[in-house]
Design an enzyme around this catalytic site. Structure first.
Site, PDB file in Angstrom:
ATOM      1  N   GLU A 130       0.834  -1.201   0.000  1.00 14.80           N
ATOM      2  CA  GLU A 130       0.000   0.000   0.000  1.00 14.80           C
ATOM      3  C   GLU A 130       0.873   1.256   0.000  1.00 14.80           C
ATOM      4  O   GLU A 130       1.768   1.382   0.837  1.00 14.80           O
ATOM      5  CB  GLU A 130      -0.920  -0.003   1.224  1.00 14.80           C
ATOM      6  CG  GLU A 130      -1.956  -1.114   1.151  1.00 14.80           C
ATOM      7  CD  GLU A 130      -2.564  -1.488   2.504  1.00 14.80           C
ATOM      8  OE1 GLU A 130      -2.392  -0.753   3.486  1.00 14.80           O
ATOM      9  OE2 GLU A 130      -3.213  -2.559   2.575  1.00 14.80           O
ATOM     10  N   GLU A 190      -4.923  -6.381   2.809  1.00 13.68           N
ATOM     11  CA  GLU A 190      -3.737  -7.071   3.325  1.00 13.68           C
ATOM     12  C   GLU A 190      -3.747  -8.569   3.090  1.00 13.68           C
ATOM     13  O   GLU A 190      -2.685  -9.177   2.892  1.00 13.68           O
ATOM     14  CB  GLU A 190      -3.537  -6.774   4.812  1.00 13.68           C
ATOM     15  CG  GLU A 190      -3.092  -5.346   5.107  1.00 13.68           C
ATOM     16  CD  GLU A 190      -4.209  -4.320   5.061  1.00 13.68           C
ATOM     17  OE1 GLU A 190      -5.387  -4.722   4.962  1.00 13.68           O
ATOM     18  OE2 GLU A 190      -3.911  -3.109   5.106  1.00 13.68           O
ATOM     19  N   GLN A 224       1.967  -2.007   5.716  1.00 15.99           N
ATOM     20  CA  GLN A 224       2.286  -0.632   6.102  1.00 15.99           C
ATOM     21  C   GLN A 224       2.657  -0.459   7.576  1.00 15.99           C
ATOM     22  O   GLN A 224       3.579   0.273   7.910  1.00 15.99           O
ATOM     23  CB  GLN A 224       1.100   0.249   5.731  1.00 15.99           C
ATOM     24  CG  GLN A 224       1.437   1.690   5.571  1.00 15.99           C
ATOM     25  CD  GLN A 224       0.312   2.421   4.872  1.00 15.99           C
ATOM     26  OE1 GLN A 224      -0.720   2.696   5.476  1.00 15.99           O
ATOM     27  NE2 GLN A 224       0.470   2.744   3.616  1.00 15.99           N
ATOM     28  N   PHE A 225       1.917  -1.102   8.438  1.00 17.24           N
ATOM     29  CA  PHE A 225       2.256  -1.169   9.859  1.00 17.24           C
ATOM     30  C   PHE A 225       2.076  -2.639  10.233  1.00 17.24           C
ATOM     31  O   PHE A 225       1.138  -3.285   9.765  1.00 17.24           O
ATOM     32  CB  PHE A 225       1.274  -0.352  10.721  1.00 17.24           C
ATOM     33  CG  PHE A 225       1.463   1.134  10.677  1.00 17.24           C
ATOM     34  CD1 PHE A 225       1.173   1.862   9.540  1.00 17.24           C
ATOM     35  CD2 PHE A 225       1.907   1.821  11.804  1.00 17.24           C
ATOM     36  CE1 PHE A 225       1.325   3.242   9.511  1.00 17.24           C
ATOM     37  CE2 PHE A 225       2.061   3.201  11.791  1.00 17.24           C
ATOM     38  CZ  PHE A 225       1.770   3.917  10.647  1.00 17.24           C
ATOM     39  N   ASP A 276       0.801  -3.986  12.620  1.00 14.65           N
ATOM     40  CA  ASP A 276      -0.540  -4.261  13.142  1.00 14.65           C
ATOM     41  C   ASP A 276      -1.464  -4.868  12.081  1.00 14.65           C
ATOM     42  O   ASP A 276      -2.272  -5.741  12.354  1.00 14.65           O
ATOM     43  CB  ASP A 276      -1.172  -2.958  13.627  1.00 14.65           C
ATOM     44  CG  ASP A 276      -0.235  -2.158  14.518  1.00 14.65           C
ATOM     45  OD1 ASP A 276      -0.591  -1.951  15.666  1.00 14.65           O
ATOM     46  OD2 ASP A 276       0.856  -1.757  14.058  1.00 14.65           O
ATOM     47  N   PHE A 277      -1.333  -4.369  10.851  1.00 19.97           N
ATOM     48  CA  PHE A 277      -2.278  -4.778   9.798  1.00 19.97           C
ATOM     49  C   PHE A 277      -1.983  -6.170   9.258  1.00 19.97           C
ATOM     50  O   PHE A 277      -2.785  -6.718   8.495  1.00 19.97           O
ATOM     51  CB  PHE A 277      -2.285  -3.775   8.639  1.00 19.97           C
ATOM     52  CG  PHE A 277      -2.273  -2.329   9.058  1.00 19.97           C
ATOM     53  CD1 PHE A 277      -2.856  -1.941  10.266  1.00 19.97           C
ATOM     54  CD2 PHE A 277      -1.683  -1.359   8.271  1.00 19.97           C
ATOM     55  CE1 PHE A 277      -2.825  -0.612  10.667  1.00 19.97           C
ATOM     56  CE2 PHE A 277      -1.652  -0.031   8.661  1.00 19.97           C
ATOM     57  CZ  PHE A 277      -2.215   0.341   9.856  1.00 19.97           C
ATOM     58  N   HIS A 320      -1.572   0.859  16.008  1.00 17.74           N
ATOM     59  CA  HIS A 320      -0.465   1.139  15.075  1.00 17.74           C
ATOM     60  C   HIS A 320       0.896   0.991  15.766  1.00 17.74           C
ATOM     61  O   HIS A 320       1.865   1.634  15.360  1.00 17.74           O
ATOM     62  CB  HIS A 320      -0.569   2.553  14.516  1.00 17.74           C
ATOM     63  CG  HIS A 320      -1.651   2.760  13.498  1.00 17.74           C
ATOM     64  ND1 HIS A 320      -2.977   2.730  13.815  1.00 17.74           N
ATOM     65  CD2 HIS A 320      -1.596   2.977  12.166  1.00 17.74           C
ATOM     66  CE1 HIS A 320      -3.694   2.953  12.720  1.00 17.74           C
ATOM     67  NE2 HIS A 320      -2.879   3.096  11.702  1.00 17.74           N
TER      68      HIS A 320
HETATM   69  C1  LIG Z   1      -6.066  -2.502   7.719  1.00 13.17           C
HETATM   70  C2  LIG Z   1      -5.354  -1.227   7.505  1.00 13.17           C
HETATM   71  N1  LIG Z   1      -4.568  -1.082   6.430  1.00 13.17           N
HETATM   72  C3  LIG Z   1      -3.911   0.079   6.225  1.00 13.17           C
HETATM   73  C4  LIG Z   1      -4.021   1.101   7.104  1.00 13.17           C
HETATM   74  C5  LIG Z   1      -3.238   2.385   6.899  1.00 13.17           C
HETATM   75  N2  LIG Z   1      -4.130   3.429   6.477  1.00 13.17           N
HETATM   76  C6  LIG Z   1      -4.771   4.195   7.370  1.00 13.17           C
HETATM   77  S1  LIG Z   1      -5.894   5.192   6.677  1.00 13.17           S
HETATM   78  C7  LIG Z   1      -5.498   4.626   5.142  1.00 13.17           C
HETATM   79  C8  LIG Z   1      -6.233   5.156   3.967  1.00 13.17           C
HETATM   80  C9  LIG Z   1      -7.677   4.981   4.174  1.00 13.17           C
HETATM   81  O1  LIG Z   1      -8.367   5.458   3.088  1.00 13.17           O
HETATM   82  P1  LIG Z   1      -9.920   5.613   3.154  1.00 13.17           P
HETATM   83  O2  LIG Z   1     -10.543   4.377   3.662  1.00 13.17           O
HETATM   84  O3  LIG Z   1     -10.345   6.085   1.828  1.00 13.17           O
HETATM   85  O4  LIG Z   1     -10.151   6.736   4.249  1.00 13.17           O
HETATM   86  P2  LIG Z   1      -9.570   8.229   4.225  1.00 13.17           P
HETATM   87  O5  LIG Z   1      -8.250   8.184   4.901  1.00 13.17           O
HETATM   88  O6  LIG Z   1      -9.470   8.659   2.819  1.00 13.17           O
HETATM   89  O7  LIG Z   1     -10.536   9.027   5.015  1.00 13.17           O
HETATM   90  C10 LIG Z   1      -4.517   3.663   5.193  1.00 13.17           C
HETATM   91  C11 LIG Z   1      -3.920   2.976   4.043  1.00 13.17           C
HETATM   92  C12 LIG Z   1      -4.842   0.901   8.236  1.00 13.17           C
HETATM   93  N3  LIG Z   1      -4.987   1.843   9.175  1.00 13.17           N
HETATM   94  N4  LIG Z   1      -5.508  -0.259   8.399  1.00 13.17           N
END
Ligand SMILES: Cc1ncc(C[n+]2csc(CCOP(=O)(O)OP(=O)(O)O)c2C)c(N)n1
Ligand SMILES: [Mg+2]
Lengths: 331, 336
Positions: free
Chosen positions: A32, A63, A85-86, A88-89, A132
């Protein structure tokens, strides 16, 4: 005298990725925001410009899909390097990793292999709170068929990543957010730090400290302090948690007669228990002059508040305190 | 710039009548307060007063306010990491929100959760989730519980476009459909999941199309039009309350700020951001509509912004005067 070449831990990883991709077109990256964003911690910055979107693949937030894509590609002749990415995921990738990647070779009678690496940053200290900041390495240590690597220096990060990618097994490669900006000597030419070789990073006679990841620099800092008090720590970094090379640890404890294991992950069920058990079950047992101790994360999720977060995991001060107690017999 | 005409008044005539001036003003005020909260949050962060990360929803206020106001007392909310607006619109107390953001004991989560995990359990706000799509399956459980307890509550679950590509989204919509659960799935499509544009992450025009795969109604609305969001969510909630099951509502909006604290935004152009800010800003649009409809005048519009700033000043003062959590209590609260 030539200047010593220094890179950060993140740069060392990136250099390794770049060299592997230049050498072997089967190597590709998938994860990601690893393309134009360069990865949440910047490890893959600039690689999409060099290798294109076909080999630096940005995925949707999926993931299980990332892990599975690595497995399938690895089974069919590619050398995928995934990024979670972290750490945790990775909980969302667990089925693919634990029930598929780890077992495929054995279940199929040794006929298939899964040469993949999944990189992920673990650890607390950035105020990112409970979802995280996990340190889940021992979840993987418990799974036959997986290898688990956890570098603590830029030099090891580069050499271990190369070894992991060249290995024919699924390797969980655990980085640490707070280490990304740390600097150290890193040669430019490609090199390997072999998997499953624990390293004595500081020699000392009074107490063996087995530390992983961010706890290695913390233990070394504590060792500097204690040296002023005449206490000499021997610090060992296992670097590969599974399969574990325990011989240097056992040898060391035979010399020092005392052992302390330090890691960030929660103590109960953590990697420290394994080290303690190995020491207790070995010939080093006869040499022990003190109980074997662990210093690890508290049995709580990582709190957001900065002070609480600081106190949730071992710090230099807590290592100092625990080491003094063991050496002075004040336990 | 703002193309507002009698058409718009015509379109919203009934809604403006039904809601009445007080409710409309409250909605605009909430939008201002959310924006002021987040602007201050960013400032505090820049000043180094806050450690950790934060996700700002500046530009997305209409979705939060439209949706929260469409729900009733006793309903449930689950939301995500970009959740300050949702919490605030769901009757969140700015003082306790700011205190949580600053890691104080007086915060909603006693400083343990922070920006990404604000919950207001007493108000049935079951919390913001740091895991993309993490709240969606929980909504299924909440919906199931509502059904088993035979109440007339509804669960609103808000998530981003990115969440619609996690397996959890798909499992949850299906379960909600086969069991006809009282859930409103609100996908806040702000065009990006971190650096991933929706055009690259989806091979469909609208995320709401996915509802059809699970036998649910799905619709897409202008997420920067607070009344459009309000109408869509109201209808979906009414449907759920009638026992007719879940709906997927997609609100198309835009995030002005970076994804989080450290985002160079190499994946989009400044022009694109400016275009949304200039032409589609939800606060400007609603302000103009209310002025056109004679609900507020220019002076009142300015006052609302000032009032919002005062609320946030007070929230910061409250938080700064609040104690940090006690280190001795570090083991608290893990188990019930
Ligand atoms: C399972 C998981 N994967 C990756 C992340 C890292 N991450 C946090 S927010 C985000 C983007 C989320 O996009 P969206 O769902 O469109 O929400 P937005 O941030 O645009 O409000 C990512 C990749 C996470 N927190 N949880
Ligand atoms: Mg988004």
């Amino acid at each position: 005298m030539p200047e010593v070449r220094e890179l950060t831990y993140a740069e060392a990883l990136r250099e390794c990725l770049r060299q592997l991709m230049e050498e072997d077109e089967r190597v590709f990256l998938i994860g990601e925001d690893i393309g134009v964003y360069g990865g949440a911690f910047g490890v893959t910055a600039g690689l999409i410009e060099q290798f294109g979107a076909e080999r630096v693949i940005d995925t949707p937030i999926s993931e299980a899909g990332i892990a599975g894509a690595c497995i399938g590609a690895a089974l069919t002749g590619m050398r995928p390097i995934g990024e979670i990415q972290f750490m945790d995921f990775v909980t969302l990738s667990m089925e693919q990793l634990v029930l598929q990647a780890a077992k495929v070779r054995f279940m199929f009678g040794g006929k298939a292999s899964v040469p993949m690496v999944l990189r992920m940053p673990g650890g607390s200290g950035t105020g990112a709170a409970a979802q995280h900041s996990e340190s889940l390495e021992n979840w993987f240590v418990h799974v036959p068929g997986l290898k688990v690597v956890m570098p603590s220096t830029p030099y090891d990060a580069k050499g271990l990543l190369r070894a992991a990618v060249l290995d024919n097994n699924p390797v969980i490669f655990v980085e640490h957010k707070l280490l990304y900006k740390t600097k150290g000597h890193v040669p430019e030419e490609p090199y390997i730090v072999p998997l499953s070789q624990s390293k004595v990073v500081r020699e000392g006679e009074h107490l063996t400290v087995v530390a992983t990841s961010i706890m290695v620099p913390r233990a070394l800092q504590a060792a500097e302090e204690l040296a002023k008090e005449g206490i000499e720590l021997e610090v060992i970094d296992p670097r590969t948690l599974k399969p574990l090379d325990d011989a240097p640890i056992i040898e060391s404890v035979k010399k020092t007669g005392r052992a302390l294991v330090v890691h960030e992950a929660v103590e109960m069920g953590g990697f420290g228990g394994e080290i303690v058990a190995r020491i207790a079950a070995s010939e080093a047992f006869d040499y022990l002059e003190a109980p074997i101790r662990r210093l690890a994360g508290l049995d709580i999720p990582i709190p957001y508040n900065r002070e609480l977060e600081y106190h949730a995991v071992p710090q230099v001060e807590s290592i100092l305190r625990e080491a003094r107690k063991l050496v002075r017999g004040e336990y | 710039m703002m193309q507002l005409s009698q058409d718009l008044i015509q379109r919203y005539h009934d809604l403006i009548e039904t809601l009445g001036p007080e409710a409309l003003k409250t909605m605009l005020q909430e939008m201002h307060t959310i924006r002021a909260f987040e602007e201050r949050a960013e400032q505090l962060y820049m000043q180094g007063k806050v450690h950790g990360t934060m996700h700002l929803s500046i530009g997305q206020e209409a979705t939060a306010v439209g949706a929260a106001n469409a729900m009733q007392e006793g309903d449930y909310l689950l939301n995500h990491h970009r959740g300050h607006g949702h919490c605030m619109a769901w009757s969140g107390d700015p003082n306790r929100m700011m205190a949580e953001f600053m890691g104080k004991e007086t915060g909603y989560c006693r400083g343990r959760g922070g920006s990404m995990h604000i919950a207001d359990i007493d108000a049935n706000n079951l919390g913001a989730n740091g895991i993309v799509a993490g709240g969606i399956p929980i909504a299924v459980g909440v919906g199931l519980s509502i059904k088993m307890r035979r109440t007339s509550q509804v669960c609103l679950v808000i998530f981003g476009d990115g969440a619609a590509n996690e397996g959890a989204f798909h499992e949850s919509l299906n379960m909600a459909s086969i069991w006809a659960l009282p859930i409103v799935f609100l996908c806040e499509n702000n065009q990006y999941a971190m650096s991933m544009p929706v055009e690259k992450a989806f091979n469909i025009e609208n995320i709401s199309q996915r509802a059809a795969a699970y036998g649910l109604p799905g619709l897409t609305v202008d997420g920067n039009d607070v009344l459009a969001v309000y109408s869509a969510v109201s209808e979906a909630a009414a449907r759920a309350r009638r026992g007719e099951g879940a709906t997927l509502v997609e609100a198309k909006t835009y995030r002005y700020k970076g994804h989080s604290k450290s985002d160079k935004q190499a994946y989009r152009s400044r022009e694109e951001v400016r275009d949304w800010q200039d032409k589609r800003d939800p606060i400007l649009r609603f302000t103009n509509l209310l002025q056109l409809a004679g609900v507020i005048d220019a002076a009142e519009a300015t006052q609302m912004r000032e009032h919002a700033l005062a609320i946030i000043d007070a929230a910061v003062a409250f938080s700064e005067a609040s104690p940090d959590p006690n280190i001795a209590d570090i083991m608290d609260g893990v188990y019930a």
